[in-house]
Scaffold this motif. Structure first.
Motif, PDB file in Angstrom:
ATOM      1  N   VAL A  17      -7.778  -4.163  -5.015  1.00  0.00           N
ATOM      2  CA  VAL A  17      -7.170  -2.874  -5.129  1.00  0.00           C
ATOM      3  C   VAL A  17      -7.156  -2.335  -6.708  1.00  0.00           C
ATOM      4  O   VAL A  17      -6.892  -3.030  -7.450  1.00  0.00           O
ATOM      5  CB  VAL A  17      -5.957  -2.611  -4.480  1.00  0.00           C
ATOM      6  CG1 VAL A  17      -5.255  -1.486  -4.606  1.00  0.00           C
ATOM      7  CG2 VAL A  17      -5.765  -3.168  -2.837  1.00  0.00           C
ATOM      8  N   PRO A  37       0.663  -1.208  -0.082  1.00  0.00           N
ATOM      9  CA  PRO A  37       0.104   0.012   0.055  1.00  0.00           C
ATOM     10  C   PRO A  37       0.835   1.255  -0.194  1.00  0.00           C
ATOM     11  O   PRO A  37       1.886   1.330   0.672  1.00  0.00           O
ATOM     12  CB  PRO A  37      -0.829  -0.029   1.304  1.00  0.00           C
ATOM     13  CG  PRO A  37      -0.568  -1.507   1.803  1.00  0.00           C
ATOM     14  CD  PRO A  37       0.519  -1.961   1.236  1.00  0.00           C
ATOM     15  N   VAL A  54      -8.659  -7.558   2.469  1.00  0.00           N
ATOM     16  CA  VAL A  54      -8.624  -6.783   1.234  1.00  0.00           C
ATOM     17  C   VAL A  54      -8.296  -7.607   0.083  1.00  0.00           C
ATOM     18  O   VAL A  54      -7.464  -8.429   0.138  1.00  0.00           O
ATOM     19  CB  VAL A  54      -7.556  -5.607   1.544  1.00  0.00           C
ATOM     20  CG1 VAL A  54      -7.253  -4.965   0.241  1.00  0.00           C
ATOM     21  CG2 VAL A  54      -7.862  -4.597   2.636  1.00  0.00           C
ATOM     22  N   GLU A 101      -6.119   5.138  -5.494  1.00  0.00           N
ATOM     23  CA  GLU A 101      -6.406   3.828  -5.518  1.00  0.00           C
ATOM     24  C   GLU A 101      -7.434   3.702  -4.650  1.00  0.00           C
ATOM     25  O   GLU A 101      -7.839   4.497  -3.588  1.00  0.00           O
ATOM     26  CB  GLU A 101      -5.071   3.046  -4.768  1.00  0.00           C
ATOM     27  CG  GLU A 101      -3.961   2.702  -6.003  1.00  0.00           C
ATOM     28  CD  GLU A 101      -2.853   1.887  -5.185  1.00  0.00           C
ATOM     29  OE1 GLU A 101      -2.206   1.591  -5.856  1.00  0.00           O
ATOM     30  OE2 GLU A 101      -2.971   1.833  -3.926  1.00  0.00           O
ATOM     31  N   HIS A 102      -8.377   2.847  -5.094  1.00  0.00           N
ATOM     32  CA  HIS A 102      -9.380   2.178  -4.275  1.00  0.00           C
ATOM     33  C   HIS A 102      -9.252   0.927  -3.829  1.00  0.00           C
ATOM     34  O   HIS A 102      -8.997  -0.043  -4.475  1.00  0.00           O
ATOM     35  CB  HIS A 102     -10.645   2.036  -5.223  1.00  0.00           C
ATOM     36  CG  HIS A 102     -11.382   3.369  -5.701  1.00  0.00           C
ATOM     37  ND1 HIS A 102     -12.578   3.337  -6.480  1.00  0.00           N
ATOM     38  CD2 HIS A 102     -10.902   4.596  -5.522  1.00  0.00           C
ATOM     39  CE1 HIS A 102     -12.644   4.851  -6.831  1.00  0.00           C
ATOM     40  NE2 HIS A 102     -11.854   5.620  -6.264  1.00  0.00           N
ATOM     41  N   VAL A 103      -9.153   0.943  -2.310  1.00  0.00           N
ATOM     42  CA  VAL A 103      -8.888  -0.324  -1.420  1.00  0.00           C
ATOM     43  C   VAL A 103     -10.043  -0.547  -1.149  1.00  0.00           C
ATOM     44  O   VAL A 103     -10.935  -0.090  -0.065  1.00  0.00           O
ATOM     45  CB  VAL A 103      -7.904  -0.021  -0.372  1.00  0.00           C
ATOM     46  CG1 VAL A 103      -7.580  -1.284   0.202  1.00  0.00           C
ATOM     47  CG2 VAL A 103      -6.860   0.691  -0.860  1.00  0.00           C
ATOM     48  N   ARG A 119      -6.459   0.966  -9.425  1.00  0.00           N
ATOM     49  CA  ARG A 119      -5.545   2.067  -9.493  1.00  0.00           C
ATOM     50  C   ARG A 119      -6.392   2.924 -10.719  1.00  0.00           C
ATOM     51  O   ARG A 119      -6.788   2.564 -11.596  1.00  0.00           O
ATOM     52  CB  ARG A 119      -4.062   1.783  -9.905  1.00  0.00           C
ATOM     53  CG  ARG A 119      -3.428   2.947 -10.602  1.00  0.00           C
ATOM     54  CD  ARG A 119      -2.395   3.674  -9.571  1.00  0.00           C
ATOM     55  NE  ARG A 119      -2.029   3.021  -8.399  1.00  0.00           N
ATOM     56  CZ  ARG A 119      -0.618   2.799  -8.410  1.00  0.00           C
ATOM     57  NH1 ARG A 119       0.393   3.063  -9.318  1.00  0.00           N
ATOM     58  NH2 ARG A 119      -0.225   2.236  -7.256  1.00  0.00           N
TER      59      ARG A 119
END
Length: 105
Positions: free
Chosen positions: A55, A26, A52, A63-65, A57
């Motif tokens: 993820v 991360p 998680v 970034e969406h986690v 980009r």
């Protein structure tokens, strides 16, 4: 720590040309932020297991986690601003079709 709940428009504005991130570390440690999210922002979802699996980009801007909940298609999304290397905000994302009954808790 201050958190920021994104509304659907703010979230959508961070979603450009998503590409799944397959490996890596991360950009920022987001777990302290996750711990500070108010319980009501999770609604019916429980993301405490901290799983998680996705993820994404977004054009090297965000970034969406996705932190999975106990329900298929429901995750808390932590939006990371890549330029400032900070957390932009969060939103509970429910990918289930509109009108789907909310799960019993």
């Amino acid at each position: 720590m201050q958190t920021r709940k994104l509304n659907p428009l703010e979230f959508h504005e961070t979603r450009t040309n998503p590409k799944r991130v397959e490996a890596g570390e991360p950009i920022v440690d987001f777990w302290e932020y996750v711990a500070a999210i108010p319980a009501e922002d999770f609604a019916f979802a429980d993301c405490r297991a901290g799983n998680v699996t996705h993820v994404y980009r977004m054009d090297d801007k965000y970034e969406h986690v996705l932190i999975n909940s106990q329900y298929q298609g429901v995750a808390m999304v932590i939006v990371v601003d890549l330029q400032s290397q900070s957390i932009y905000g969060h939103m509970l994302l429910d990918l289930n079709p509109a009108g789907t009954k909310e799960p019993d808790h």
